[in-house]
Write a protein that holds these residues in place. Sequence first.
Motif, PDB file in Angstrom:
ATOM      1  N   VAL A 173     -92.024   1.230  71.826  1.00 52.03           N
ATOM      2  CA  VAL A 173     -92.487   1.671  70.507  1.00 52.03           C
ATOM      3  C   VAL A 173     -91.345   1.619  69.500  1.00 52.03           C
ATOM      4  N   LEU A 174     -90.155   2.068  69.909  1.00 54.21           N
ATOM      5  CA  LEU A 174     -88.986   2.048  69.026  1.00 54.21           C
ATOM      6  C   LEU A 174     -88.700   0.645  68.514  1.00 54.21           C
ATOM      7  N   ILE A 175     -88.699  -0.319  69.427  1.00 55.19           N
ATOM      8  CA  ILE A 175     -88.370  -1.696  69.058  1.00 55.19           C
ATOM      9  C   ILE A 175     -89.432  -2.273  68.122  1.00 55.19           C
ATOM     10  N   LEU A 176     -90.707  -2.047  68.442  1.00 51.03           N
ATOM     11  CA  LEU A 176     -91.782  -2.587  67.605  1.00 51.03           C
ATOM     12  C   LEU A 176     -91.772  -1.971  66.208  1.00 51.03           C
ATOM     13  N   VAL A 177     -91.554  -0.663  66.139  1.00 51.21           N
ATOM     14  CA  VAL A 177     -91.504   0.008  64.834  1.00 51.21           C
ATOM     15  C   VAL A 177     -90.316  -0.500  64.026  1.00 51.21           C
ATOM     16  N   GLY A 178     -89.188  -0.714  64.698  1.00 51.20           N
ATOM     17  CA  GLY A 178     -88.020  -1.256  64.007  1.00 51.20           C
ATOM     18  C   GLY A 178     -88.283  -2.624  63.411  1.00 51.20           C
ATOM     19  N   PHE A 179     -88.918  -3.509  64.183  1.00 48.79           N
ATOM     20  CA  PHE A 179     -89.251  -4.843  63.673  1.00 48.79           C
ATOM     21  C   PHE A 179     -90.288  -4.765  62.554  1.00 48.79           C
ATOM     22  N   ALA A 180     -91.229  -3.823  62.667  1.00 44.42           N
ATOM     23  CA  ALA A 180     -92.254  -3.683  61.635  1.00 44.42           C
ATOM     24  C   ALA A 180     -91.627  -3.292  60.298  1.00 44.42           C
ATOM     25  N   ASN A 181     -90.721  -2.325  60.322  1.00 46.17           N
ATOM     26  CA  ASN A 181     -90.081  -1.901  59.083  1.00 46.17           C
ATOM     27  C   ASN A 181     -89.162  -2.989  58.524  1.00 46.17           C
ATOM     28  N   ALA A 182     -88.477  -3.704  59.407  1.00 49.65           N
ATOM     29  CA  ALA A 182     -87.649  -4.820  58.951  1.00 49.65           C
ATOM     30  C   ALA A 182     -88.513  -5.892  58.287  1.00 49.65           C
ATOM     31  N   SER A 183     -89.710  -6.093  58.807  1.00 52.80           N
ATOM     32  CA  SER A 183     -90.640  -7.056  58.201  1.00 52.80           C
ATOM     33  C   SER A 183     -91.088  -6.598  56.826  1.00 52.80           C
ATOM     34  N   PHE A 184     -91.326  -5.286  56.681  1.00 49.51           N
ATOM     35  CA  PHE A 184     -91.663  -4.740  55.363  1.00 49.51           C
ATOM     36  C   PHE A 184     -90.523  -4.967  54.379  1.00 49.51           C
ATOM     37  N   CYS A 185     -89.299  -4.802  54.856  1.00 49.20           N
ATOM     38  CA  CYS A 185     -88.130  -5.029  54.006  1.00 49.20           C
ATOM     39  C   CYS A 185     -88.113  -6.465  53.494  1.00 49.20           C
ATOM     40  N   LYS A 186     -88.367  -7.411  54.390  1.00 47.69           N
ATOM     41  CA  LYS A 186     -88.423  -8.813  53.995  1.00 47.69           C
ATOM     42  C   LYS A 186     -89.580  -9.060  53.034  1.00 47.69           C
ATOM     43  N   LEU A 187     -90.720  -8.438  53.289  1.00 47.33           N
ATOM     44  CA  LEU A 187     -91.906  -8.615  52.453  1.00 47.33           C
ATOM     45  C   LEU A 187     -91.653  -8.163  51.016  1.00 47.33           C
ATOM     46  N   PHE A 188     -90.862  -7.105  50.856  1.00 51.20           N
ATOM     47  CA  PHE A 188     -90.577  -6.572  49.523  1.00 51.20           C
ATOM     48  C   PHE A 188     -89.334  -7.184  48.882  1.00 51.20           C
ATOM     49  N   GLY A 189     -88.791  -8.233  49.502  1.00 53.85           N
ATOM     50  CA  GLY A 189     -87.694  -8.962  48.884  1.00 53.85           C
ATOM     51  C   GLY A 189     -86.317  -8.670  49.426  1.00 53.85           C
ATOM     52  N   GLY A 190     -86.219  -7.987  50.557  1.00 54.38           N
ATOM     53  CA  GLY A 190     -84.918  -7.697  51.149  1.00 54.38           C
ATOM     54  C   GLY A 190     -84.308  -8.914  51.820  1.00 54.38           C
ATOM     55  N   ASP A 191     -82.975  -8.946  51.888  1.00 55.57           N
ATOM     56  CA  ASP A 191     -82.307 -10.066  52.551  1.00 55.57           C
ATOM     57  C   ASP A 191     -82.061  -9.734  54.028  1.00 55.57           C
ATOM     58  N   LEU A 192     -81.406 -10.650  54.727  1.00 57.05           N
ATOM     59  CA  LEU A 192     -81.208 -10.488  56.167  1.00 57.05           C
ATOM     60  C   LEU A 192     -80.338  -9.286  56.500  1.00 57.05           C
ATOM     61  N   ILE A 193     -79.337  -9.035  55.679  1.00 53.52           N
ATOM     62  CA  ILE A 193     -78.460  -7.885  55.934  1.00 53.52           C
ATOM     63  C   ILE A 193     -79.268  -6.589  55.796  1.00 53.52           C
ATOM     64  N   SER A 194     -80.076  -6.501  54.763  1.00 53.99           N
ATOM     65  CA  SER A 194     -80.918  -5.321  54.570  1.00 53.99           C
ATOM     66  C   SER A 194     -81.912  -5.165  55.718  1.00 53.99           C
ATOM     67  N   MET A 195     -82.451  -6.280  56.183  1.00 50.74           N
ATOM     68  CA  MET A 195     -83.413  -6.214  57.287  1.00 50.74           C
ATOM     69  C   MET A 195     -82.769  -5.652  58.551  1.00 50.74           C
ATOM     70  N   SER A 196     -81.560  -6.089  58.841  1.00 50.07           N
ATOM     71  CA  SER A 196     -80.874  -5.592  60.037  1.00 50.07           C
ATOM     72  C   SER A 196     -80.528  -4.114  59.892  1.00 50.07           C
ATOM     73  N   ILE A 197     -80.154  -3.698  58.693  1.00 54.21           N
ATOM     74  CA  ILE A 197     -79.849  -2.285  58.457  1.00 54.21           C
ATOM     75  C   ILE A 197     -81.106  -1.433  58.567  1.00 54.21           C
ATOM     76  N   VAL A 198     -82.210  -1.925  58.013  1.00 51.09           N
ATOM     77  CA  VAL A 198     -83.481  -1.203  58.100  1.00 51.09           C
ATOM     78  C   VAL A 198     -83.927  -1.081  59.550  1.00 51.09           C
ATOM     79  N   PHE A 199     -83.736  -2.128  60.320  1.00 50.52           N
ATOM     80  CA  PHE A 199     -84.107  -2.081  61.742  1.00 50.52           C
ATOM     81  C   PHE A 199     -83.358  -0.961  62.461  1.00 50.52           C
TER      82      PHE A 199
END
Length: 255
Positions: free
Chosen positions: A122-148
């Motif tokens: 669950v932890l891993i899936l939720v982390g990827f889900a939020n990272a995907s939201f970050c990308k969807l709203f215009g975040g870059d790769l660094i932000s995605m990894s931090i959000v994860f």
Amino acid sequence: MKTSESLLSVTQFIAEYSAHLMGAGVHTSRVVRNSKRIGKAFDVEVTLAVFHKNIMLTIIDVETRESCHEVVDIAPHPISFEHNSELSALSWEALDKRLSLEELREKYRKIVSAPIIHPLFVLILVGFANASFCKLFGGDLISMSIVFSATVTGMFLKQQMQKKKINHYIVFIVSAFVASLCASTSLIFHTTSEIAMATSVLYLVPGVPLINGVIDVVEGYVLTGFSRLTEASLLIISIAIGLSLTLLMVKNSLI
């Protein structure tokens, strides 16, 4: 014809079944339909008064008009759509196959005792889900990894606090604060930090209570619907408080 003992047993089972469905995040009309369907399988009429924390149940034997009453508390359970679907299918099986109460109870116990998804998964899936939201709203790769990483940290803390049965509003405030504080490290890298901080708490949004609350109100279960919407609103406010605490700490870096 049901004896007093068997009628009471049917009443207790339907009360337990309906309370479990409500606690597992099923909207009220579906709980009522499923419970009435099981009652029909045993030739009894089922009437439910559903509240946010309790269910009042009355069962009447169709032949003898003998009645039985039960009041049961609604305990919270992990939300699983597959789990809820299986319980709904069980009500159809009870009606179509005319299962005995013992068979029905055995199948019910098997469903509710089935192992849930491993917390680490669950932890891993939720982390990827939020990272995907970050990308969807215009975040870059660094932000995605931090959000994860921030999401995994906040979610892990949430799971541990829930195990200790800490008040869920406090759980949401602390989880939102920790996740957004971890996401604030994006300020160091001069990346899309605003998006990272905003999306780091999205895993806490109470989508199921919000959806069920609207469905309940539309279908006429206004009291239960508004109770669910009120609880969801308080959870959203808790998320906002946790995020605000982080913003107060890093506001100079955001300006």
